[in-house]
Motif scaffolding. Structure first.
Motif, PDB file in Angstrom:
ATOM      1  N   GLY A  24      28.611  54.258 -19.825  1.00 22.66           N
ATOM      2  CA  GLY A  24      27.761  53.058 -19.847  1.00 22.66           C
ATOM      3  C   GLY A  24      26.332  53.414 -19.477  1.00 22.66           C
ATOM      4  O   GLY A  24      25.724  52.816 -18.594  1.00 22.66           O
ATOM      5  N   LEU A  30      19.400  55.675 -15.548  1.00 22.81           N
ATOM      6  CA  LEU A  30      19.951  56.591 -14.539  1.00 22.81           C
ATOM      7  C   LEU A  30      19.992  58.017 -15.095  1.00 22.81           C
ATOM      8  O   LEU A  30      19.858  58.985 -14.349  1.00 22.81           O
ATOM      9  N   ASP A  45      27.747  55.351 -24.458  1.00 22.09           N
ATOM     10  CA  ASP A  45      27.527  53.900 -24.535  1.00 22.09           C
ATOM     11  C   ASP A  45      28.055  53.431 -25.884  1.00 22.09           C
ATOM     12  O   ASP A  45      28.094  54.202 -26.835  1.00 22.09           O
ATOM     13  N   SER A  63      30.419  55.473 -28.165  1.00 25.51           N
ATOM     14  CA  SER A  63      31.863  55.187 -28.079  1.00 25.51           C
ATOM     15  C   SER A  63      32.105  54.067 -27.079  1.00 25.51           C
ATOM     16  O   SER A  63      31.348  53.891 -26.123  1.00 25.51           O
TER      17      SER A  63
END
Ligand SMILES: C[S@@+](CC[C@H](N)C(=O)[O-])C[C@H]1O[C@@H](n2cnc3c(N)ncnc32)[C@H](O)[C@@H]1O
Length: 199
Positions: A24, A30, A45, A63
């Protein structure tokens, strides 16, 4: 959004030169920090539009987390942004199982969860203003063990809204879920214990 210090309480667990699978990853907010800290990042993601913004030094993978089956295993699997609080118990288990499949022997899973007290007590109104980003809750509704919320973000004259539903999960429930898929030895990090490390 700017980096708001989310990873700071687990930074000491992220050694330079190690591999990390970021589940994610979004637009790489990040990811950029992880690269800056010298990690080798694989960013997953299910939104191609988000992945298009991930820095080139990371390896992007388009994915669903639930269906991910890579041939490699990683020193660290990172499940940030409260994705563990998915409102479907079936999806939570699939997400946790993906994390388990991709942790190398001796590796670790780092999970960031919602603060259950904060979610339970959330009210419409201003939340914070950090690094020029103002956030406020526009709507909030409690439904059994879940919370439905619309958060509004304002920065540099622009506005975004994000609506989500999240399950309120205790530390014991998260440890139970991770135990079911094969993790053990849990350690909680951060002032509000928002992160758990599972071996
Ligand atoms: C709230 S954003 C956070 C992004 C990033 N971690 C950050 O902190 O900026 C959550 C991201 O997870 C992705 N996502 C949500 N559910 C997913 C799933 N089941 N499989 C893959 N990606 C998912 C969304 O597309 C989104 O980019």
């Amino acid at each position: 959004m700017p980096y708001l210090g989310e990873l700071d309480s687990v930074r000491a667990l992220l050694a330079r030169g190690t591999s990390i699978l970021e589940l994610g990853a979004g637009a790489g907010r990040l990811t950029r920090k992880l690269l800056e800290w010298g990690l080798s990042v694989t960013a997953v993601d299910n939104s191609a539009a988000m992945l298009a913004h991930v820095p080139r030094d990371a390896k992007p993978v388009l994915s669903d987390i639930e269906k991910l089956r890579l041939l490699e295993a990683f020193d660290t699997v990172l499940l940030a942004s409260d994705l563990i609080n998915h409102p479907s118990a079936t999806s939570r288990k699939s997400i946790a199982a993906t994390a388990r499949r991709h942790v190398a022997r001796g590796g670790q899973l780092l999970v960031e969860r919602h603060d259950p007290d904060r979610l339970r007590n959330a009210q419409v109104g201003a939340v914070s203003c950090v690094n020029g980003l103002r956030s406020s809750i526009e709507a909030v509704r409690c439904c059994e063990d879940d919370i439905e919320m619309t958060v509004r973000y304002d920065m540099d004259g622009r506005t975004w809204r994000q609506s989500f539903r999240a399950s309120l999960l205790s530390e014991a429930e998260i440890e139970g879920l991770l135990t079911e898929v094969g993790f053990r030895s849990f350690e909680w990090f951060g002032e509000k214990r928002m992160w758990v490390r599972a071996a």
